[in-house]
Motif scaffolding. Structure first.
Motif, PDB file in Angstrom:
ATOM      1  N   GLY A  16     -19.999   1.471  38.979  1.00  0.00           N
ATOM      2  CA  GLY A  16     -19.008   1.634  40.086  1.00  0.00           C
ATOM      3  C   GLY A  16     -17.918   1.817  40.223  1.00  0.00           C
ATOM      4  N   ARG A  17     -17.019   1.790  41.256  1.00  0.00           N
ATOM      5  CA  ARG A  17     -15.438   2.760  41.690  1.00  0.00           C
ATOM      6  C   ARG A  17     -14.130   2.132  41.471  1.00  0.00           C
ATOM      7  N   LEU A  18     -13.415   2.852  40.929  1.00  0.00           N
ATOM      8  CA  LEU A  18     -12.119   2.501  39.801  1.00  0.00           C
ATOM      9  C   LEU A  18     -11.250   3.106  40.097  1.00  0.00           C
ATOM     10  N   ASP A  19     -10.316   2.584  40.580  1.00  0.00           N
ATOM     11  CA  ASP A  19      -8.608   3.894  40.772  1.00  0.00           C
ATOM     12  C   ASP A  19      -8.232   3.960  38.838  1.00  0.00           C
ATOM     13  N   LEU A  20      -8.427   4.923  38.565  1.00  0.00           N
ATOM     14  CA  LEU A  20      -7.557   4.791  36.931  1.00  0.00           C
ATOM     15  C   LEU A  20      -6.216   5.136  37.834  1.00  0.00           C
ATOM     16  N   ASP A  21      -5.869   5.398  38.300  1.00  0.00           N
ATOM     17  CA  ASP A  21      -4.494   5.161  37.619  1.00  0.00           C
ATOM     18  C   ASP A  21      -3.811   4.166  38.380  1.00  0.00           C
ATOM     19  N   ALA A  22      -4.664   3.441  39.273  1.00  0.00           N
ATOM     20  CA  ALA A  22      -3.901   1.496  39.074  1.00  0.00           C
ATOM     21  C   ALA A  22      -3.847   0.907  37.469  1.00  0.00           C
ATOM     22  N   PHE A  23      -5.758   1.513  36.863  1.00  0.00           N
ATOM     23  CA  PHE A  23      -5.977   0.225  35.742  1.00  0.00           C
ATOM     24  C   PHE A  23      -4.766   0.728  35.001  1.00  0.00           C
ATOM     25  N   LEU A  24      -4.347   2.134  34.360  1.00  0.00           N
ATOM     26  CA  LEU A  24      -3.466   2.793  33.086  1.00  0.00           C
ATOM     27  C   LEU A  24      -2.306   1.824  33.395  1.00  0.00           C
ATOM     28  N   ALA A  52     -16.620   4.401  37.367  1.00  0.00           N
ATOM     29  CA  ALA A  52     -15.903   3.565  35.337  1.00  0.00           C
ATOM     30  C   ALA A  52     -16.654   2.160  36.274  1.00  0.00           C
ATOM     31  N   ASP A  53     -16.666   1.230  35.699  1.00  0.00           N
ATOM     32  CA  ASP A  53     -16.530  -0.244  35.327  1.00  0.00           C
ATOM     33  C   ASP A  53     -15.592  -0.483  34.545  1.00  0.00           C
ATOM     34  N   GLU A  54     -15.030  -1.282  35.698  1.00  0.00           N
ATOM     35  CA  GLU A  54     -13.501  -2.039  34.219  1.00  0.00           C
ATOM     36  C   GLU A  54     -13.616  -2.542  33.596  1.00  0.00           C
ATOM     37  N   PHE A  55     -14.906  -3.380  32.987  1.00  0.00           N
ATOM     38  CA  PHE A  55     -14.769  -4.382  31.821  1.00  0.00           C
ATOM     39  C   PHE A  55     -15.203  -3.301  30.993  1.00  0.00           C
ATOM     40  N   ALA A  56     -15.495  -1.911  31.073  1.00  0.00           N
ATOM     41  CA  ALA A  56     -16.577  -1.930  30.039  1.00  0.00           C
ATOM     42  C   ALA A  56     -15.780  -0.766  29.412  1.00  0.00           C
ATOM     43  N   LEU A  57     -14.512  -0.344  30.860  1.00  0.00           N
ATOM     44  CA  LEU A  57     -13.511   0.661  30.502  1.00  0.00           C
ATOM     45  C   LEU A  57     -12.676  -0.324  29.867  1.00  0.00           C
ATOM     46  N   GLU A  58     -12.212  -1.044  30.241  1.00  0.00           N
ATOM     47  CA  GLU A  58     -11.533  -1.710  29.345  1.00  0.00           C
ATOM     48  C   GLU A  58     -11.210  -2.291  28.100  1.00  0.00           C
ATOM     49  N   ASP A  59     -12.541  -2.112  27.481  1.00  0.00           N
ATOM     50  CA  ASP A  59     -13.276  -2.439  26.496  1.00  0.00           C
ATOM     51  C   ASP A  59     -12.981  -1.189  25.688  1.00  0.00           C
ATOM     52  N   VAL A  60     -13.225  -0.306  26.246  1.00  0.00           N
ATOM     53  CA  VAL A  60     -13.014   1.645  26.023  1.00  0.00           C
ATOM     54  C   VAL A  60     -11.272   1.684  24.975  1.00  0.00           C
ATOM     55  N   VAL A  61     -10.510   1.354  26.164  1.00  0.00           N
ATOM     56  CA  VAL A  61      -9.094   1.530  26.174  1.00  0.00           C
ATOM     57  C   VAL A  61      -8.730   0.731  25.148  1.00  0.00           C
ATOM     58  N   THR A  62      -8.909  -0.478  24.455  1.00  0.00           N
ATOM     59  CA  THR A  62      -8.946  -1.390  23.864  1.00  0.00           C
ATOM     60  C   THR A  62      -9.472  -0.181  22.529  1.00  0.00           C
ATOM     61  N   HIS A  63      -9.894  -0.308  22.413  1.00  0.00           N
ATOM     62  CA  HIS A  63     -10.799  -0.127  21.384  1.00  0.00           C
ATOM     63  C   HIS A  63     -10.100   1.111  20.202  1.00  0.00           C
ATOM     64  N   ILE A  64      -9.263   2.005  21.339  1.00  0.00           N
ATOM     65  CA  ILE A  64      -8.033   3.455  21.338  1.00  0.00           C
ATOM     66  C   ILE A  64      -7.381   2.694  20.953  1.00  0.00           C
ATOM     67  N   LEU A  65      -7.093   1.881  21.787  1.00  0.00           N
ATOM     68  CA  LEU A  65      -5.029   1.140  21.577  1.00  0.00           C
ATOM     69  C   LEU A  65      -4.912   0.536  20.333  1.00  0.00           C
ATOM     70  N   ARG A  66      -6.085   0.297  19.918  1.00  0.00           N
ATOM     71  CA  ARG A  66      -6.093  -0.843  19.091  1.00  0.00           C
ATOM     72  C   ARG A  66      -5.883   0.532  17.727  1.00  0.00           C
ATOM     73  N   ASN A  67      -6.501   0.926  17.622  1.00  0.00           N
ATOM     74  CA  ASN A  67      -6.587   2.782  16.683  1.00  0.00           C
ATOM     75  C   ASN A  67      -5.427   3.791  16.626  1.00  0.00           C
ATOM     76  N   ALA A  68      -4.749   3.585  17.880  1.00  0.00           N
ATOM     77  CA  ALA A  68      -3.311   3.785  18.039  1.00  0.00           C
ATOM     78  C   ALA A  68      -2.201   3.332  17.723  1.00  0.00           C
ATOM     79  N   ASP A  69      -2.638   1.855  17.763  1.00  0.00           N
ATOM     80  CA  ASP A  69      -1.466   1.142  17.904  1.00  0.00           C
ATOM     81  C   ASP A  69      -1.413   1.127  15.888  1.00  0.00           C
ATOM     82  N   ARG A  70      -2.437   0.865  15.062  1.00  0.00           N
ATOM     83  CA  ARG A  70      -3.223   1.316  13.445  1.00  0.00           C
ATOM     84  C   ARG A  70      -2.417   2.265  12.936  1.00  0.00           C
ATOM     85  N   HIS A  71      -1.947   3.503  13.424  1.00  0.00           N
ATOM     86  CA  HIS A  71      -1.827   4.626  12.780  1.00  0.00           C
ATOM     87  C   HIS A  71      -1.047   5.334  13.331  1.00  0.00           C
ATOM     88  N   ARG A  72       0.089   5.025  14.486  1.00  0.00           N
ATOM     89  CA  ARG A  72       1.648   5.980  14.620  1.00  0.00           C
ATOM     90  C   ARG A  72       2.031   5.057  14.021  1.00  0.00           C
TER      91      ARG A  72
END
Length: 165
Positions: A16-24, A52-72
């Motif tokens: 897909g096409r995704l505006d990464l600025d708006a997504f973040l 990028a695909d919005e739904f796949a990228l949301e899954d990617v970012v969620t996994h990273i955010l959950r790890n970051a949240d656990r370790h900060r």
């Protein structure tokens, strides 16, 4: 019967096409709904269109955010930033806290690798070492890449994408 890794590898991720600025910006504004407080986007104000695909990228970012949240450390922010060149764009997700052992920086993206010991502790149902494997698989299917690096005060995950015109 396919293993979870084989099934994920065979999964199709739309291109897909995704505006990464708006997504973040959206991720930072809504992370509290997923129980992750203190996510801050320090980005630009203009569209950065990537492959990028919005739904796949949301899954990617969620996994990273959950790890970051656990370790900060409690009360510290998770910072999202965006850098772009003519051909690529990179989203960096940074958290303060303990760094990752150098020998694990690449291995944490392997299925079943989790935590300082490098593998999932027996009986640990919550941290199965799948999240970052899923993230790397999805990023590759979108033509992108993911990496981790230690910083002076924590860890940064960098998602790299192909820019589209």
């Amino acid at each position: 019967m396919a293993s979870p890794a084989e099934a994920l590898q065979a999964a199709d991720v739309p291109q897909g096409r995704l505006d990464l600025d708006a997504f973040l910006r959206h991720v930072a504004g809504n992370a509290h709904f997923a129980g992750i407080e203190g996510v801050v986007y320090a980005g630009g104000a203009s569209p950065v269109i990537v492959r990028a695909d919005e739904f796949a990228l949301e899954d990617v970012v969620t996994h990273i955010l959950r790890n970051a949240d656990r370790h900060r450390p409690a009360g510290t922010a998770i910072t999202l930033t965006l850098d772009a060149s003519e051909s690529t764009a990179s989203a960096t997700l940074h958290n303060q806290g303990a760094t990752i052992a150098e020998d694990l920086l690449e291995r944490i993206f392997e299925l079943g690798v989790s935590g300082p010991g490098g593998s999932v502790p027996a009986g640990d149902a919550e941290h199965r070492g799948q999240g970052l494997f899923v993230a790397r698989t999805y990023m590759a299917k979108m033509g992108g890449a993911i990496s981790a690096r230690n910083t002076a005060d924590g860890v940064a995950f960098v998602l790299t994408f192909q820019r589209l015109g």
